[in-house]
Design a protein around this motif. Structure first.
Motif, PDB file in Angstrom:
ATOM      1  N   TYR A 192       0.442  -1.459   0.181  1.00 12.03           N
ATOM      2  CA  TYR A 192      -0.144  -0.206   0.086  1.00 12.03           C
ATOM      3  C   TYR A 192       0.308   1.124  -0.035  1.00 12.03           C
ATOM      4  O   TYR A 192       1.822   1.411   0.962  1.00 12.03           O
ATOM      5  N   TRP A 199      -2.200   1.296  -4.213  1.00  7.14           N
ATOM      6  CA  TRP A 199      -1.712  -0.219  -3.703  1.00  7.14           C
ATOM      7  C   TRP A 199      -0.801  -0.615  -5.351  1.00  7.14           C
ATOM      8  O   TRP A 199      -1.546  -0.560  -6.595  1.00  7.14           O
ATOM      9  N   ARG A 221      -3.396  -4.770   7.344  1.00 11.72           N
ATOM     10  CA  ARG A 221      -4.987  -4.149   7.216  1.00 11.72           C
ATOM     11  C   ARG A 221      -5.705  -4.800   7.395  1.00 11.72           C
ATOM     12  O   ARG A 221      -5.564  -6.140   7.882  1.00 11.72           O
ATOM     13  N   CYS A 224     -11.843  -6.978   6.070  1.00 12.55           N
ATOM     14  CA  CYS A 224     -12.818  -6.741   5.928  1.00 12.55           C
ATOM     15  C   CYS A 224     -13.989  -7.825   5.088  1.00 12.55           C
ATOM     16  O   CYS A 224     -15.095  -6.336   5.470  1.00 12.55           O
ATOM     17  N   HIS A 234      -6.175  -8.404  11.897  1.00  9.64           N
ATOM     18  CA  HIS A 234      -5.511  -7.452  10.518  1.00  9.64           C
ATOM     19  C   HIS A 234      -4.873  -8.605   9.781  1.00  9.64           C
ATOM     20  O   HIS A 234      -4.340  -9.566  10.622  1.00  9.64           O
ATOM     21  N   CYS A 237       1.162  -6.381   5.945  1.00 13.96           N
ATOM     22  CA  CYS A 237       0.632  -5.378   4.454  1.00 13.96           C
ATOM     23  C   CYS A 237       1.918  -4.447   4.731  1.00 13.96           C
ATOM     24  O   CYS A 237       2.163  -4.315   5.811  1.00 13.96           O
TER      25      CYS A 237
END
Length: 259
Positions: A192, A199, A221, A224, A234, A237
């Protein structure tokens, strides 16, 4: 696949060690091309080799006689600090490179001038390391022999790779990039860019590229959807937190953003 003689293999490995041949080279447009036939010849060296006792004193070693440890003379201008490092036949090491113990540089690798290979660092088979790169302690630069057309990991000039990093699967780290301590990058770890809000993902060949001058640190991250989201899980990332400029010292910049 071509059949090679021992004489041909020895000539090829000599040419790799002098830099006359190179497994991977950079085109004028910035892209990297793999010379598959060199990889095929390296694989042939293993097929031709006979298991041999290469023991040194109290330390037993057994390997194919076609790919022994590389011999380096003091006239080469390479510092190999005592303590257990090993450089394999067919690796190019430029003058002014420093290898701290214990480190390992594998066959087909290319390490350019002014680079520091720190303690417990690995430069994998056919990996390409540019000029004035710092590979910090315990950093792992992955290599690849098969498939022969696959791009190895490439670290371009003046990049800084922090301690305990892992750079794998044909990743390209562009010039002056800084990879912070503990960062892992491979084809499946999208990066990211917090500066530009986008991205960076692997291309159609499965390679991911760290942009020039990017400073990358380990981040995370949120998941979701599904139970992971409900539990607040999480995922790891890598995150670009800034880009270097001509006045920015790599180590100062890195310390500032890791605090």
């Amino acid at each position: 696949m071509k059949e090679y003689t021992r004489e041909e293999i020895n000539h090829l490995l000599d040419s790799l060690e002098t830099g006359e041949l190179r497994v991977t080279e950079k085109n004028s447009d910035g892209t990297w091309v793999v010379h598959s036939w060199i990889k095929e010849a390296i694989l042939a060296a293993f097929r031709l080799g006979v298991m041999t006792d290469m023991s040194q004193g109290a330390f037993p070693f057994y390997d194919k006689d076609t790919v022994p440890v590389r011999r380096i003379s003091p006239q080469a201008g390479i510092r190999i600090v005592p303590g257990g490092s090993s450089i394999r036949r067919g690796a190019f090491i430029a003058s002014s490179v420093v290898v701290m113990p214990p480190s390992y540089i594998n066959i087909g690798a290319y390490v350019d001038e002014g680079t520091m290979v720190d303690s417990h660092a690995l430069v994998g088979s056919c990996a390409q390391i540019g000029k004035h790169v710092h590979l910090s302690a315990a950093s792992q630069v992955g290599g690849v022999l098969e498939p022969v057309g696959a791009l190895p990991v490439i670290i371009e000039d003046n990049a800084f790779i922090g301690g305990n990093c892992g750079i794998y699967e044909g990743t390209i780290v562009r010039e002056r990039a800084v990879i912070g301590t503990g960062v892992i990058i491979n084809a499946s770890t999208s990066i990211y860019d917090a500066v530009h809000g986008n991205w960076i993902k692997a291309n159609e060949n499965g390679q991911i590229t760290v942009p020039p001058g990017a400073v990358v640190v380990a981040g995370s991250r949120p998941v979701c959807k599904g139970p992971g989201k409900e539990e607040g899980i999480h995922l790891y990332c890598p995150v670009i937190v800034k880009y270097r400029d001509e006045k920015t010292d790599a180590s100062v910049s890195l310390e500032e953003f890791l605090r």
